[in-house]
Design an enzyme around this catalytic site. Structure first.
Site, PDB file in Angstrom:
ATOM      1  N   TYR A 100      -4.753   3.566   7.591  1.00 55.45           N
ATOM      2  CA  TYR A 100      -6.139   3.071   7.516  1.00 55.45           C
ATOM      3  C   TYR A 100      -6.906   3.460   8.780  1.00 55.45           C
ATOM      4  O   TYR A 100      -6.838   4.594   9.215  1.00 55.45           O
ATOM      5  CB  TYR A 100      -6.181   1.540   7.307  1.00 55.45           C
ATOM      6  N   TYR A 134      -2.501  -2.510 -10.655  1.00 52.45           N
ATOM      7  CA  TYR A 134      -2.556  -2.353  -9.192  1.00 52.45           C
ATOM      8  C   TYR A 134      -1.746  -3.457  -8.488  1.00 52.45           C
ATOM      9  O   TYR A 134      -0.960  -3.178  -7.581  1.00 52.45           O
ATOM     10  CB  TYR A 134      -4.017  -2.356  -8.721  1.00 52.45           C
ATOM     11  N   LYS A 169       0.560   3.411  -2.961  1.00 50.50           N
ATOM     12  CA  LYS A 169      -0.574   4.338  -3.147  1.00 50.50           C
ATOM     13  C   LYS A 169      -0.123   5.798  -3.051  1.00 50.50           C
ATOM     14  O   LYS A 169      -0.719   6.683  -3.665  1.00 50.50           O
ATOM     15  CB  LYS A 169      -1.662   4.033  -2.106  1.00 50.50           C
ATOM     16  N   SER A 209       0.802  -1.232   0.000  1.00 47.92           N
ATOM     17  CA  SER A 209       0.000   0.000   0.000  1.00 47.92           C
ATOM     18  C   SER A 209       0.831   1.277   0.000  1.00 47.92           C
ATOM     19  O   SER A 209       0.285   2.360  -0.226  1.00 47.92           O
ATOM     20  CB  SER A 209      -0.932   0.030   1.201  1.00 47.92           C
ATOM     21  N   VAL A 230       1.188  -3.885   3.759  1.00 52.02           N
ATOM     22  CA  VAL A 230       1.153  -5.202   4.396  1.00 52.02           C
ATOM     23  C   VAL A 230       2.426  -6.027   4.163  1.00 52.02           C
ATOM     24  O   VAL A 230       2.568  -7.112   4.716  1.00 52.02           O
ATOM     25  CB  VAL A 230      -0.094  -6.036   3.999  1.00 52.02           C
TER      26      VAL A 230
END
Ligand code: GLN
Length: 305
Positions: free
Chosen positions: A241, A189, A64, A61, A259
């Site tokens: 998050y 992705y 991102k 992530s 992760v």
């Protein structure tokens, strides 16, 4: 500084046994779960690393952050934030529930999977291959490392187990958020998540954002300042998050977790930090990594608040 980093690692080691590597992407389990590494780059060009800072891991992530930055550089603020919001969710990173809420009509922010997939769809390029090439080139540019590459084993593992992400993408196609071919988009992705780096790469990226996008070596602008500030603001509110509020209170540094166990941290106008620790808590954040950053924030007075 090395002594402080050693102490931070010793502090983090007290917590790693409370977590586990991500298991839903099977390839991510092939790690030493007690590994911990930290690397710092100051804005006057000094660098310090301790522990497993050379260990490579997939950025997951953390990609991102790079993709949001590139999407903003490609399209401008109006187009990107017409597709994805900037509000924290309080939901897990792979949640689907709010995509159905009619009044929202777009994923809440670019740091959850749904918002990230929508952001990836905005990367310019003729087809998926050109899009991922541009993302990879950007990763090399901002980390100042031309050897950055994609971990093919992790990529294939994501392809095999990524049905939740496919469902997010197909749902957004049905509501018009995504306009292009879902299969091609989802491969981009999965590949961006499988980009491999180490703590040193993350610290250099962090230092670039800390320095408002100006390259520390050449003095040239790599990312416009307004985009750096926007991305760091979103890292602060959404980067961990549904643990972002707790992290802001305890650590107070713009950061983004993945992760794979990495965390990218950027202390505005001060330093960039990369940490690694693949033992995760139940929200998918590196347990040891958070503790290292918490320790450093206290000792070096790094909180932005
Ligand atoms: N590839 C992972 C996924 O899509 C990234 C999630 C994460 O790092 N939190 O589920």
């Amino acid at each position: 500084m090395e002594k402080i980093l050693q102490e931070a690692i010793l502090h983090g080691q007290k917590y790693t046994h409370n977590g586990n590597p991500a298991s839903y992407i099977p390839e991510l389990q092939k790690v030493n779960s007690s590994d911990l590494g930290v690397y710092i780059r100051t804005l006057d060009g000094k660098e310090y690393g301790v522990g497993s800072y050379q260990q490579k891991f997939t950025i997951q992530s953390i990609s991102k952050v790079l993709v949001l930055t590139l999407a903003l550089m490609d399209n401008g603020f109006d187009k990107v934030f017409g597709k994805v919001g900037v509000e924290a969710t309080g939901d897990p990173f792979n949640s689907i529930v709010r995509l159905e809420l009619k009044h929202l009509q777009k994923p809440l922010n670019p740091m959850i999977n749904a918002g990230a997939i929508a952001t990836t769809s905005l990367i310019l390029g003729k087809g998926g291959n050109e899009q991922i090439e541009r993302i990879l080139d950007f990763a090399k540019l901002v980390s100042d490392n031309p050897h950055i590459s994609i971990n093919e084993d992790v990529y294939h593992s994501e392809v095999q187990t990524g049905d939740r992400n496919r469902s997010l993408a197909y749902f957004m196609k049905s509501t018009g958020v995504i306009e292009e071919d879902v299969e091609s988009l989802i491969q981009v992705y999965f590949k961006q998540c499988s980009i491999e780096m180490n703590c040193q790469d993350l610290a250099r990226i962090g230092a670039l954002y800390s320095n408002n996008g100006i390259c520390l070596k050449t003095g040239k602008e790599i990312i416009p300042k307004s985009i750096c500030r926007t991305v760091m603001a979103i890292m602060t509110t959404c980067g961990l998050y549904d643990a972002s509020g707790e992290f802001a209170v305890n650590v107070g540094i713009p950061a983004k977790s993945g992760v794979g166990g990495g965390i990218l941290a950027a202390v505005p106008n001060k330093i960039g930090i990369g940490v690694y620790g693949p033992a995760l808590d139940d929200k998918g954040n590196s347990i040891g990594g958070i503790e290292i950053l918490s320790y450093l924030s206290d000792v070096l007075d790094l909180s932005i608040f």
